[in-house]
Design a protein around this motif. Sequence first.
Motif, mmCIF file in Angstrom:
data_model
loop_
_atom_site.group_PDB
_atom_site.id
_atom_site.type_symbol
_atom_site.label_atom_id
_atom_site.label_comp_id
_atom_site.label_asym_id
_atom_site.label_seq_id
_atom_site.Cartn_x
_atom_site.Cartn_y
_atom_site.Cartn_z
ATOM 1 N N ALA A 72 -13.670 5.111 -0.081
ATOM 2 C CA ALA A 72 -13.452 5.874 1.148
ATOM 3 C C ALA A 72 -12.355 6.919 0.922
ATOM 4 O O ALA A 72 -11.572 6.808 -0.024
ATOM 5 C CB ALA A 72 -13.040 4.925 2.274
ATOM 6 N N ASN A 131 0.794 -1.233 0.000
ATOM 7 C CA ASN A 131 0.000 0.000 0.000
ATOM 8 C C ASN A 131 0.821 1.275 0.000
ATOM 9 O O ASN A 131 0.490 2.232 -0.687
ATOM 10 C CB ASN A 131 -0.933 0.033 1.214
ATOM 11 C CG ASN A 131 -2.071 -0.944 1.098
ATOM 12 O OD1 ASN A 131 -2.351 -1.464 0.036
ATOM 13 N ND2 ASN A 131 -2.724 -1.223 2.210
ATOM 14 N N TYR A 147 -4.899 1.613 -2.760
ATOM 15 C CA TYR A 147 -4.362 0.423 -2.108
ATOM 16 C C TYR A 147 -3.732 -0.456 -3.181
ATOM 17 O O TYR A 147 -4.017 -0.314 -4.376
ATOM 18 C CB TYR A 147 -5.464 -0.338 -1.369
ATOM 19 C CG TYR A 147 -6.512 -0.916 -2.285
ATOM 20 C CD1 TYR A 147 -6.439 -2.233 -2.709
ATOM 21 C CD2 TYR A 147 -7.559 -0.136 -2.752
ATOM 22 C CE1 TYR A 147 -7.386 -2.769 -3.564
ATOM 23 C CE2 TYR A 147 -8.511 -0.654 -3.613
ATOM 24 C CZ TYR A 147 -8.424 -1.966 -4.010
ATOM 25 O OH TYR A 147 -9.350 -2.486 -4.871
ATOM 26 N N ALA A 170 -6.141 7.220 -0.685
ATOM 27 C CA ALA A 170 -7.271 6.306 -0.861
ATOM 28 C C ALA A 170 -6.916 5.130 -1.770
ATOM 29 O O ALA A 170 -7.753 4.287 -2.042
ATOM 30 C CB ALA A 170 -8.480 7.055 -1.427
ATOM 31 N N THR A 206 -10.227 3.029 -3.331
ATOM 32 C CA THR A 206 -11.419 2.668 -2.576
ATOM 33 C C THR A 206 -12.419 3.814 -2.717
ATOM 34 O O THR A 206 -12.074 4.882 -3.206
ATOM 35 C CB THR A 206 -11.100 2.472 -1.078
ATOM 36 O OG1 THR A 206 -10.745 3.736 -0.515
ATOM 37 C CG2 THR A 206 -9.981 1.476 -0.869
ATOM 38 N N THR A 248 -9.688 7.285 2.600
ATOM 39 C CA THR A 248 -8.387 6.649 2.824
ATOM 40 C C THR A 248 -8.503 5.163 2.514
ATOM 41 O O THR A 248 -9.598 4.619 2.461
ATOM 42 C CB THR A 248 -7.899 6.816 4.279
ATOM 43 O OG1 THR A 248 -8.807 6.149 5.142
ATOM 44 C CG2 THR A 248 -7.776 8.278 4.662
ATOM 45 N N ARG A 249 -7.388 4.491 2.354
ATOM 46 C CA ARG A 249 -7.409 3.064 1.967
ATOM 47 C C ARG A 249 -7.939 2.166 3.066
ATOM 48 O O ARG A 249 -8.359 1.051 2.811
ATOM 49 C CB ARG A 249 -6.021 2.629 1.519
ATOM 50 C CG ARG A 249 -4.964 2.652 2.574
ATOM 51 C CD ARG A 249 -3.598 2.214 2.054
ATOM 52 N NE ARG A 249 -3.010 3.077 1.076
ATOM 53 C CZ ARG A 249 -2.083 3.977 1.315
ATOM 54 N NH1 ARG A 249 -1.611 4.138 2.531
ATOM 55 N NH2 ARG A 249 -1.614 4.722 0.359
ATOM 56 N N GLY A 250 -7.922 2.609 4.321
ATOM 57 C CA GLY A 250 -8.447 1.813 5.426
ATOM 58 C C GLY A 250 -7.777 0.457 5.516
ATOM 59 O O GLY A 250 -6.562 0.358 5.530
ATOM 60 N N ASP A 251 -8.577 -0.618 5.527
ATOM 61 C CA ASP A 251 -8.047 -1.972 5.661
ATOM 62 C C ASP A 251 -7.794 -2.657 4.315
ATOM 63 O O ASP A 251 -7.441 -3.825 4.282
ATOM 64 C CB ASP A 251 -9.020 -2.834 6.472
ATOM 65 C CG ASP A 251 -9.140 -2.360 7.907
ATOM 66 O OD1 ASP A 251 -8.145 -1.812 8.435
ATOM 67 O OD2 ASP A 251 -10.216 -2.522 8.493
#
Length: 79
Positions: free
Chosen positions: A63, A34, A43, A41, A61, A65-68
């Motif tokens: 969202a 990542n 990934y 955002a 994504t 941010t890329r988060g999980d």
Amino acid sequence: ATERNLAGLPICMTFNDLDRAGDTGLCVQRCHCNEDCTHPAAYCDFTRANEMGGYGVCLFTDAPTRGDAGLTCTAADAG
């Protein structure tokens, strides 16, 4: 040369299996994890890694941010 020497560099590709050379594509970043993706955002997606010489490509994504999503560099280096 290191395993990650192309990570972060752009590549132009299409995402439709029916596309052929000369069709319009998108410019995306290659990645190993990542953090190789410069947008927060994005990934690292490995769906087409076989075609990419083992690299993933930076996708987005919905969202902010890329988060999980994707694989962190810490997890990639540990694996």
